[in-house]
Write an enzyme that holds these catalytic residues in place. Structure first.
Site, PDB file in Angstrom:
ATOM      1  CG  ASP A 162      -9.517  -1.709  12.231  1.00 14.40           C
ATOM      2  OD1 ASP A 162      -8.408  -2.615  11.627  1.00 14.40           O
ATOM      3  OD2 ASP A 162      -9.913  -0.762  11.508  1.00 14.40           O
ATOM      4  CG  ASP A 216      -0.351  -0.525   2.422  1.00 13.15           C
ATOM      5  OD1 ASP A 216       0.898  -0.457   2.837  1.00 13.15           O
ATOM      6  OD2 ASP A 216      -0.918  -1.203   3.071  1.00 13.15           O
ATOM      7  CG  HIS A 268      -6.318  -2.382   9.052  1.00  8.88           C
ATOM      8  ND1 HIS A 268      -6.438  -1.713  10.233  1.00  8.88           N
ATOM      9  CD2 HIS A 268      -4.921  -2.358   8.607  1.00  8.88           C
ATOM     10  CE1 HIS A 268      -5.247  -0.968  10.463  1.00  8.88           C
ATOM     11  NE2 HIS A 268      -4.534  -1.486   9.419  1.00  8.88           N
ATOM     12  CD  GLU A 307      -9.056   1.071   7.796  1.00 10.93           C
ATOM     13  OE1 GLU A 307      -9.124   0.115   8.304  1.00 10.93           O
ATOM     14  OE2 GLU A 307      -8.448   2.180   8.032  1.00 10.93           O
TER      15      GLU A 307
END
Length: 259
Positions: A134, A65, A136, A141
């Protein structure tokens, strides 16, 4: 999916063993490179292997990314980060590592070009991964399509808070948008090696290993891959319901198999 629970230093050695074995078999191997805190010990171990004679001269790499909109040369761009953590410390060729172009005028075109570059390279042989608190994976996400490809994503407030430590502890300094490989893209790598340490990752590790496959916990998509190694320390493993089984399975595995 194989789960290994061990001390952080030992996990780095195991992951480096997998990378080194691949590179010795295939000197022109394609590595998928993650940034962040999780792979740091692995990269340090690879640097030590390089100094002991392991060459990366023919290896190619792809980043997961990149932030959108950071100026060229920004120290927290992932091109700069991977250069500090790995590229400049081994004998990778200067142009051997590619990342999605977060500064492109046409971001969708940049995403398509990155997918094309991955295909042209023959795909990723071994992908290094971390996981967010979380769940991801890369910057996919919660709510991300499990079949997604490289695309523009908006970061959640939680992810920006988690990454603020790299931007002077100011969440507002963290870019709101990124380009990220999609979950479908990541699943095309032939071997996935995920490293997670610390109690803050415990719930995410539990969900990715033992929870239902769900966009609510994007990393759970790894359950669908035929060759995944999940390397976690005791703290990150603290929510695993089958931790005893994972330890028993690893202890009884033939040593020649590796990860």
């Amino acid at each position: 999916m194989e789960v290994v629970i061990d001390a952080p230093g030992r996990l780095a050695v195991l992951a480096a063993d997998a990378v080194a074995s691949l590179v010795r078999r295939r000197p022109d191997a394609v590595l998928g490179l993650a940034t962040g805190s999780s792979p740091l010990a692995l990269y340090d171990e690879l640097v030590a292997r390089h100094r002991a004679g392991l060459s990366f001269a023919q290896v190619r790499g792809f980043l997961l990314d990149e932030y959108v909109g950071l100026p060229p040369g920004h120290p927290e761009s992932y091109r700069a980060v991977i250069d500090r953590q790995l590229t400049s410390r081994v004998d990778l060729a200067p142009d051997a590592v590619q990342g999605p172009d977060g500064g492109a005028a046409d971001l969708p075109a940049a995403c398509a070009a990155y997918e094309a570059a991955l295909r042209a390279a023959g795909g990723v042989d071994l992908q290094v991964l971390g996981v967010g608190t979380d769940g991801h994976l890369a910057f996919n996400e919660p709510g991300s399509s499990l079949a997604s490809r490289t695309r523009v994503k908006t970061l959640t407030a939680q992810t920006r808070r988690d990454n603020a430590r790299f931007f002077g502890d100011d969440p507002e300094a963290v870019p709101r948008h990124v380009l990220t490989q999609g979950l479908g893209t990541i699943l095309e790598a032939r071997h996935l090696v995920l490293v997670a340490t610390g109690r803050a990752k415990a719930e995410a590790v539990h969900q990715l290993v033992e929870g239902p496959v769900s966009a609510l916990w994007p990393a759970s998509v790894l359950q669908l891959h035929p060759h995944v190694s999940v390397l976690v320390d005791e703290a990150a493993a603290s929510r695993l319901q089958l931790a005893g089984y994972y330890r028993e399975a690893w202890a009884g595995k033939p040593g020649w198999q590796g990860l």
